[in-house]
Design a protein around this motif. Structure first.
Motif, short mmCIF file in Angstrom:
data_model
loop_
_atom_site.label_atom_id
_atom_site.label_comp_id
_atom_site.label_asym_id
_atom_site.label_seq_id
_atom_site.Cartn_x
_atom_site.Cartn_y
_atom_site.Cartn_z
N UNK A 308 0.82 -1.25 0.00
CA UNK A 308 -0.05 0.03 -0.14
C UNK A 308 0.77 1.29 -0.04
N UNK A 309 0.13 2.42 -0.28
CA UNK A 309 1.07 3.69 -0.07
C UNK A 309 1.99 3.75 -1.15
N UNK A 310 1.92 3.32 -2.59
CA UNK A 310 2.98 3.40 -3.14
C UNK A 310 4.17 2.70 -3.10
N UNK A 311 4.30 1.91 -2.01
CA UNK A 311 5.32 1.18 -1.66
C UNK A 311 5.79 0.18 -2.36
N UNK A 312 4.92 -0.29 -3.64
CA UNK A 312 5.55 -1.13 -4.26
C UNK A 312 6.99 -0.93 -5.23
N UNK A 313 7.31 0.26 -5.62
CA UNK A 313 8.61 0.20 -6.59
C UNK A 313 9.85 0.04 -5.37
N UNK A 314 9.50 0.03 -4.16
CA UNK A 314 10.56 -0.52 -3.44
C UNK A 314 11.02 -1.93 -3.59
N UNK A 315 9.81 -2.66 -3.86
CA UNK A 315 10.19 -4.41 -4.04
C UNK A 315 11.28 -4.67 -4.92
N UNK A 316 11.40 -3.93 -6.18
CA UNK A 316 12.36 -4.46 -7.08
C UNK A 316 13.66 -4.45 -6.69
N UNK A 317 14.00 -3.43 -5.59
CA UNK A 317 15.25 -3.03 -5.05
C UNK A 317 15.92 -3.90 -3.84
N UNK A 318 14.85 -4.90 -3.29
CA UNK A 318 15.26 -5.29 -2.12
C UNK A 318 16.34 -6.48 -2.41
N UNK A 319 16.37 -7.34 -3.49
CA UNK A 319 17.29 -8.24 -3.78
C UNK A 319 18.79 -7.46 -3.74
N UNK A 320 18.82 -6.31 -4.67
CA UNK A 320 20.10 -5.79 -4.79
C UNK A 320 20.59 -5.18 -3.37
N UNK A 321 19.74 -4.75 -2.50
CA UNK A 321 20.02 -4.49 -1.02
C UNK A 321 20.36 -5.68 -0.29
N UNK A 322 19.92 -6.82 -0.62
CA UNK A 322 20.55 -7.96 0.05
C UNK A 322 21.75 -8.29 -0.14
#
Length: 363
Positions: A308-322
């Motif tokens: 929710x709250x336009x947080x979707x575009x964070x999801x594609x970045x989480x693997x790179x962050x890991x």
């Protein structure tokens, strides 16, 4: 342990800016932000506490531009029809490389860099994004102990109010109307890009339009999981006028009247932005797997993400962050070039989901 020196290319984009935001909070990471436009770079750098910046064009980047860094992350795109310029520069500079690539041909060609990456003693990792990194981590968790997999269906459905950039639109339009090779009915077959139109009901979100996309996922799902019947990837726009309108625009490409919709990227992006106030800020990802469990009995497993709250575009970045966390702790991927398939576990992103207020459910 010394700080890991990280260069983020495409830092002002939809995904690059979110990766930079999250990575800036991580202890032990020393970020430098890179993009082509100075004004946006300076604004982002100031918002994140005065980070250093570099003016770089990924298409003309050289090894000298990467000197002094430990890891370079390419979050720029679009990766469809993109040359491996950054990969080659990273190998020459002996700098570890990570990208968020979703271009099917780009990811499929990653093995061509394996020998050079090993000789340089660095890792080259492509597709550190929602697919295949997160999707495969989910499937690994869902099917642990299974004897076999029959069908895999993955759907990604951004909310209409989510921010969108030119690179994303260009990526989509590059395959719309063109033949897309998919594994269904226990064989490879071609279907029209943005075809196979249907309604997909996401638990806790509702029905969204879905169409087939051309991504590395179709190849990698078959390579890793050997599904007996099918491995399909779909995406959908929340607004019917956008989703169905694109299906109509795909027809001249399918009929051979025009070569591609990609030249229309800017006007179509303008239309999408004009409609931005409509719809919701709820994005979703849904993965459904059918197969045979440890007792060889038919079973279905499902994992759903709601942002929710336009947080979707964070999801594609989480693997790179890991992956950056792994590098910082001294155990990044081994030398060589590979897709980010099976490298990460779902548990590595659980904490990020919670911090971002992103809800996941497994059934």
């Amino acid at each position: 342990m010394a700080d890991l020196r990280v260069l983020v290319i495409g830092a002002t984009g939809v995904f690059g800016s979110r990766l930079a935001e999250l990575a800036a909070r991580e202890p032990g990471l020393a970020l430098t932000l890179a993009a082509r436009g100075r004004a946006k770079l300076d604004t982002l750098a100031a918002r994140l506490g005065g980070l250093p910046v570099r003016m770089l064009d990924r298409a003309a980047l050289t090894a000298a531009d990467l000197a002094g860094f430990d890891v370079v992350v390419d979050a720029a795109g679009p990766f469809q029809a993109s040359a491996p310029t950054v990969i080659e520069a990273a190998i020459a500079a002996r700098v570890h490389y990570v990208d968020l690539a979703d271009g099917r041909a780009f990811v499929a060609a990653i093995g061509a860099h394996d020998a050079a990456a090993k000789a340089a003693g660095i890792s080259v990792t492509t597709g550190a994004s929602s697919i295949p990194a997160l999707s495969h981590a989910v499937i690994d968790a869902l099917t642990d102990g299974w004897q076999g997999i029959d069908r895999i269906r993955i759907g990604i459905f951004p909310g209409n109010r989510a921010p969108r950039g030119l690179a994303v639109v260009q990526a989509i339009l590059s395959y719309v109307g063109h033949p897309v090779r998919v594994w269904r009915g226990a064989r490879w077959t071609d279907v029209p890009g943005w075809g196979m139109l249907h309604r997909w009901t996401v638990p806790g979100v509702g029905a969204r339009w879905a169409s087939v996309c051309d991504t590395p996922e179709q190849d990698l799902l078959v390579k890793r999981y050997h599904p007996r019947d099918s491995a399909e990837f779909f995406a959908g726009m929340e607004l019917s006028i956008l989703h169905l309108g694109l299906a109509v625009l795909a027809l001249p490409v399918r009929w051979g009247w025009i070569a591609s919709l990609r030249p229309a990227s800017r006007p179509l992006l303008a239309v999408a932005k004009w409609l931005l106030p409509l719809g919701s800020d709820v994005g979703a990802m849904d993965i459904v797997v059918d197969g045979r469990d440890a007792r060889n009995e038919a079973v279905e497993a499902r994992w759903t993400l709601r942002a929710d709250g336009n947080r979707g575009p964070y999801v594609p970045t989480l693997a790179a962050l890991a992956l950056l966390r792994r590098f910082q702790r001294g155990f990044g991927p081994p030398a060589g070039a590979r897709a980010c398939s099976g490298l990460l576990t779902l548990a590595e992103s659980d904490g990020d989901f919670k911090r971002l207020g992103i809800v996941t459910d497994r059934s």
